[in-house]
Design a protein around this motif. Structure first.
Motif, mmCIF file in Angstrom:
data_model
loop_
_atom_site.group_PDB
_atom_site.id
_atom_site.type_symbol
_atom_site.label_atom_id
_atom_site.label_comp_id
_atom_site.label_asym_id
_atom_site.label_seq_id
_atom_site.Cartn_x
_atom_site.Cartn_y
_atom_site.Cartn_z
ATOM 1 N N ASN A 3 -16.939 1.532 9.391
ATOM 2 C CA ASN A 3 -17.040 0.645 10.552
ATOM 3 C C ASN A 3 -16.946 1.440 11.844
ATOM 4 N N LYS A 29 -22.264 -6.049 6.849
ATOM 5 C CA LYS A 29 -21.730 -5.998 5.487
ATOM 6 C C LYS A 29 -22.081 -4.650 4.855
ATOM 7 N N PRO A 30 -21.180 -4.103 4.019
ATOM 8 C CA PRO A 30 -21.462 -2.816 3.380
ATOM 9 C C PRO A 30 -22.507 -2.945 2.269
ATOM 10 N N CYS A 50 -30.236 -2.295 9.125
ATOM 11 C CA CYS A 50 -29.159 -1.495 8.551
ATOM 12 C C CYS A 50 -28.832 -0.260 9.387
ATOM 13 N N GLN A 104 -24.612 -0.133 6.295
ATOM 14 C CA GLN A 104 -24.055 -1.408 6.737
ATOM 15 C C GLN A 104 -25.231 -2.240 7.187
#
Length: 192
Positions: A3, A29-30, A50, A104
């Motif tokens: 993050n 979101k990962p 992403c 991510q």
């Protein structure tokens, strides 16, 4: 940790408050990909924008039965088929992981939230798309006007840290030559 890398990248474009950082962590979101795993398959709609935390991906199109590499994405870059993502139409590209990768991702609807709820969110989107547009123009002009050797030298400048991580056939495809021609170009450059 991941993050923080994403937030650092976004801060290169805009300033963020602590509350905005918390929202970004919620919206992205990962996603983990193994080497050879496909992020986006030609014919499918791109559903995510992403950020590449770790790893390496290749974007290519199929043309007359050949895979033509059009872009590489390494750590600390954003990756998306913007045409498909924005228009919600099938992609002409395939995006595949060349290495195990950690990304991510944010959906289109959550990106719209980002634009609305992050004070400078729309500015981030504009700056990123301007950067992407300029890269695309340089790529088109280089493909039309530069010699294969000049395209290879530009590859070396643009992708300083990935040459040893990418198969020669993919570099050759990106430059627009056969792997044998790329070997000759490399030898010629070595003797310059």
């Amino acid at each position: 940790m991941y993050n923080e890398l994403l937030l650092k990248k976004i801060r290169k474009y805009i300033t963020l408050s602590e509350e905005e950082c918390a929202l970004i962590k919620e919206l992205f979101k990962p996603l983990s990909l193994t080497k050879g795993e496909i992020l986006l398959q030609e014919g499918n709609t791109c559903k995510y924008f992403c950020y590449v935390n770790k790893g390496l991906l290749r974007q290519f199109i199929n043309y007359e039965g050949k895979e033509l590499t059009i872009h590489f994405n390494e750590e600390d870059t954003f990756i998306c088929d913007f045409e498909s993502f924005i228009s919600k139409t099938p992609s002409q590209k395939t995006i595949i992981a060349l290495e195990d990768s950690v990304l991510q991702m944010i959906s289109y609807s959550n990106l719209q939230r980002f634009y609305k709820e992050i004070r400078e969110g729309e500015q981030f989107g504009r700056l990123l798309l301007e950067e992407t547009f300029i890269e695309a123009i340089h790529y088109i002009i280089s493909g039309l006007a530069d010699s294969p050797q000049e395209r290879y030298l530009k590859f070396m400048r643009q992708y300083k840290n990935i040459e040893q991580r990418v198969a020669q056939k993919y570099i050759a495809s990106f430059v627009g030559v056969t792997p044998q021609s790329l070997s000759r170009i490399r030898r010629r450059i070595a003797y310059m």
